[in-house]
Enzyme design. Structure first.
Site, PDB file in Angstrom:
ATOM      1  CB  CYS A 110      -0.925   0.019   1.210  1.00 11.78           C
ATOM      2  SG  CYS A 110      -1.858  -1.484   1.375  1.00 11.78           S
ATOM      3  CG  HIS A 116      -3.246   3.271   2.445  1.00 14.94           C
ATOM      4  ND1 HIS A 116      -3.902   2.888   1.291  1.00 14.94           N
ATOM      5  CD2 HIS A 116      -3.123   2.138   3.196  1.00 14.94           C
ATOM      6  CE1 HIS A 116      -4.168   1.598   1.356  1.00 14.94           C
ATOM      7  NE2 HIS A 116      -3.713   1.121   2.496  1.00 14.94           N
ATOM      8  CG  ASN A 119      -6.669  -1.062   1.826  1.00 19.66           C
ATOM      9  OD1 ASN A 119      -6.056  -0.623   0.859  1.00 19.66           O
ATOM     10  ND2 ASN A 119      -6.072  -1.579   2.881  1.00 19.66           N
TER      11      ASN A 119
END
Ligand code: ACO
Length: 351
Positions: A115, A256, A286
């Site tokens: 990520c 994020h 996500n």
């Protein structure tokens, strides 16, 4: 001292049209809309069609960023893809994307840092431009996490979605790269990892991958949560210090999008007002390396982020890893690609 300045000159992003809602997940595992909403802030995630690949998202995002920047693929000196879900373990997703953009010979490589990938890619691109190696770099964060999500595991399957975002970074008179902080701690990969498909648990070992469900994301949620909050706040402060700035100078934070509670706790630790934080987690979940460029794209598209703003992009992820970059927004346009499921795939069953 750097030879040149770097600026983002175009942003593009997209998500597949298919949507998996909290109500859909209630039918798959023992969960509820209430639990998911309270614990994560998520309502929906976009999920690619069964035959779809990460390049099916990366290429439209890249074309949109090129369009926004007013460039053709042949104008790009280097292509960098950040992804944990490339089409193949190798060749790199960036090579596939380059071919589909119609260019041959352009250097292309992937960054594999989960990520945190888009922040690493942006920092790498800026460094290559500021040092004079390249004039224009296409960076892409693209994921199809639905391909490695275990839809029998309620602790992880509610979290992940698919999408892609891209940016063109070009040589510029005014340097928009103000500072960065990157880091990693690989002491315990099992905190957050995809066990199967590498040399430890290779695909070719009979049945083991499927029997032990090693082809899916495994995660110790609470450990990741604590790490994320502390590290995102610390990394933001480090990057700001390198830029000679403080949290008071921030116009927007684009974090994020892993969990709304992680974002809220990070912002609180930094003392940054919530109105300065870009959040679109309810719509996308996500999307790993794609989450920051999608959130950035939507914030620019809506007019929230404006020319001259100081923007912090901050991420954490598998590695464990983290990264922040402080960027002055140069007013680059954004193009959203509206994807349709390809006609050839439309007859196939739903995910
Ligand atoms: N629905 C209902 N109950 C659930 C669910 C669910 N989907 N998932 C877990 N639970 C239960 C647990 O079994 C547990 O039950 P118990 O008390 O009877 O044992 C209870 O809810 C609490 O579980 P916790 O794990 O303590 O819940 P928590 O508040 O920590 O939230 C979550 C879990 C959302 C996963 C959180 O820990 C988190 O967001 N962690 C970070 C995740 C993350 O950001 N990962 C990054 C991945 S990025 C990448 O690499 C692709």
């Amino acid at each position: 001292m750097n030879a040149y300045g770097a600026a983002i000159t175009g942003v593009g992003f997209c998500a597949p049209p298919g949507v998996l809602t909290n109500e859909d997940l209630e039918k798959l595992v023992d969960t509820s809309d209430e639990w998911i909403t309270q614990r994560t802030g998520m309502k929906r995630r976009h999920i690619i069609w069964p035959e779809g690949t990460t390049s099916d998202l990366a290429v439209p995002a890249a074309k949109s960023a090129l369009q926004a920047a007013g460039l053709a693929a042949k104008d790009i000196d280097c292509i960098i893809c950040a992804t944990a879900t490339p089409d193949y373990p190798f060749p790199a997703l960036a090579c596939i994307v380059a071919a589909q953009l119609g260019v041959q010979g352009t250097p292309a490589f992937d960054i594999s840092i989960a990520c945190s990938g888009f922040v690493y890619a942006l920092t790498t691109a800026a460094s290559l431009i500021r040092s004079g190696v390249f004039r224009s770099v296409l960076i892409i964060g693209a994921e199809t996490l639905s391909k490695i999500t275990d839809y029998t595991d309620r602790a992880t399957c509610v979290l992940f979605g698919d999408g892609a975002g891209a940016a063109i970074v070009e040589r510029a008179d005014e340097d928009c790269f103000l500072g960065a902080d990157l880091g990693a701690d690989g002491s315990d990969p099992s905190v957050l990892y995809l066990p199967g498909g590498g040399s430890k648990f290779p695909y070719n070992k009979n049945g083991e991958l499927a029997d032990k469900r090693l082809g899916y994301i495994k995660m110790q949620g609470q450990s990741v949560f604590k790490f994320a909050v502390n590290q995102m706040a610390a990394s933001t402060r480090n990057a700001l210090a390198r830029a000679g700035l403080t949290t008071a100078d921030i116009d927007f934070v684009v974090p994020h999008q892993a969990n709304l509670r992680i974002v809220d706790a990070t912002i609180k630790m930094l003392g940054v007002p919530q109105a300065k934080c870009i959040v679109n987690i309810a719509e996308y979940g996500n999307t790993s390396a794609a989450s920051i460029p999608i959130a950035l794209g939507e914030a620019v598209e809506s007019g929230l982020i404006k020319k001259g703003n100081v923007v912090v992009l901050v991420a954490f992820g598998g590695g464990l890893s983290w990264g922040s970059v402080v960027w002055r927004w140069s007013g680059a346009p954004v193009v959203r690609a509206h994807l349709q499921r390809p006609a050839a795939a439309a007859g196939a069953g739903a995910h």
